[in-house]
Motif scaffolding. Sequence first.
Motif, short mmCIF file in Angstrom:
data_model
loop_
_atom_site.label_atom_id
_atom_site.label_comp_id
_atom_site.label_asym_id
_atom_site.label_seq_id
_atom_site.Cartn_x
_atom_site.Cartn_y
_atom_site.Cartn_z
N MET A 182 0.68 -1.48 0.08
CA MET A 182 -0.25 0.50 0.06
C MET A 182 1.06 1.38 0.23
SD MET A 182 -3.41 -0.86 2.46
CE MET A 182 -4.55 -2.08 1.91
N ALA A 183 1.77 0.87 0.48
CA ALA A 183 2.75 2.50 0.40
C ALA A 183 4.61 1.98 0.38
CB ALA A 183 2.97 2.84 1.81
N THR A 184 5.15 2.50 -0.68
CA THR A 184 6.77 2.09 -0.77
C THR A 184 7.23 3.04 -1.58
OG1 THR A 184 6.17 2.09 -3.20
CG2 THR A 184 5.58 -0.45 -1.80
N PRO A 185 8.47 3.09 -1.87
CA PRO A 185 9.64 4.17 -1.94
C PRO A 185 9.28 4.40 -3.36
CG PRO A 185 10.60 2.41 -1.29
CD PRO A 185 9.66 2.18 -0.22
N LEU A 186 9.41 4.66 -3.68
CA LEU A 186 9.66 4.91 -5.63
C LEU A 186 10.52 3.67 -6.19
CD1 LEU A 186 8.31 7.13 -7.87
CD2 LEU A 186 11.34 7.71 -7.65
N GLU A 187 11.27 3.63 -6.15
CA GLU A 187 12.45 2.42 -6.77
C GLU A 187 10.92 1.41 -6.53
OE1 GLU A 187 13.91 2.14 -2.50
OE2 GLU A 187 13.60 3.88 -4.24
N ASP A 188 9.94 0.93 -5.59
CA ASP A 188 8.85 -0.58 -5.81
C ASP A 188 7.57 0.02 -5.76
OD1 ASP A 188 11.20 -1.86 -5.01
OD2 ASP A 188 11.00 -1.44 -2.62
N VAL A 189 7.55 1.13 -6.42
CA VAL A 189 5.75 1.23 -7.22
C VAL A 189 4.80 0.53 -7.47
CG1 VAL A 189 6.45 3.95 -7.08
CG2 VAL A 189 6.73 2.61 -8.80
N GLY A 190 5.98 -1.06 -8.21
CA GLY A 190 5.51 -1.84 -9.21
C GLY A 190 4.84 -2.68 -7.72
N LYS A 191 5.11 -2.74 -6.80
CA LYS A 191 4.30 -3.41 -6.25
C LYS A 191 2.74 -3.22 -5.64
CE LYS A 191 8.74 -5.07 -3.88
NZ LYS A 191 9.53 -4.94 -2.66
N GLN A 192 2.72 -1.75 -5.86
CA GLN A 192 1.35 -1.41 -5.90
C GLN A 192 0.41 -1.37 -6.96
OE1 GLN A 192 1.03 2.18 -3.37
NE2 GLN A 192 3.20 2.63 -2.94
#
Length: 382
Positions: free
Chosen positions: A164-174
Amino acid sequence: MADLAEEEMDNPTFRSDTVLSDVHLHCPSKRHLMVRLNAVGQPVFLSYFKLLWSTEDLASGKHVREITTGREQQSRSGDELCDKDRSNLKEEEELNSEGVEALLDDDGDLEVVRRPRSASDLQAKDLLRDIVCPVILMKGKEDAFEDEEEECTCSNVVKIEHTMATPLEDVGKQVWRAAFLLADHILFQRDTFRGCSVLELGGGTGITSIIMGTVAKRVYCTDVGEDLLAMCEQNVALNKHLMEPGGGEIKVKELDWLKDEFCTDPETPYSWSEEEIADLLDHCSVIMAADVFYDDDLTDALFRTLYRITHNLRNSCTVYLALEKRLNFTLRHMDITCEAYSHFRNTLNDLENLQDGKMKYTVEHIKPDFCQFLVYERIEQL
């Protein structure tokens, strides 16, 4: 190292560069279940996104108008709202028939009765979703998860594990809105994609590839990062029953836009075999990407990858790109701008104007006014 990881898990914090998707607030599920922590200690939730028709209808090839005609085709939440409106309207009529005195409170002040929305208004809105908040599944409540899982094994629900919330480099997980918009277009034009071989760039959680897998013959869902690809593969497994009626197949593979070649190292997870590369280049006729244009360098890398792959395809190919224009106030411009979208448009124009004697690209804008088949909020910026 283990002690440090445990300490971080016990004290979760949001960093200043945390990116939050709001799609999970607009899904029709009753709750979100935290099912695990991923390899980097991020909570992973399971959400249910409702299709407005079943995969049996998709497999039978029924036309959208046949399926969306009639009150019985509305979602349960919509029926409940409409029934409530009719009840409120009846109560209002009874109240008005009693005279003005019925509208006064104990102090003699006027109580205003607002006219409820009609059923036609609800149908026009076509946003039948419940606003829900995350619920973390704690230890000792495994039965609650089993009940939720049994409740959502029907053929009109897509189950997606995501953060539900990630740093920019992990936005693919949302999960992002443009993925739903592209999925809507796939369902609306499903005859166009039936039996195709498809490549998705930046597939993330895999929701668009899963929808494509209900009609296409084979989908190569690609991204980068073993943790993300494992999440995507899990989502494909969770929704296998959606693809079985049409016989679709989804293969989760690594594809790094910053590299010029496919990863073929058999020791690397999610690498390509020579047979898979040959199959892609010989049969792929559709490439798609959703909400991957948020960084100028990555946008440039994506278009280089697009050119390289399309240049090597045996047949002509159609590329579908979906995105959300995110407006921001910048000090540099002292105005509200959308720099990532502007860079995307400029790069797209460069590709269309490319004259190398080998490839020709034409660009067509698809108006997002087609029917909505997934429950999410379709905003103007899509």
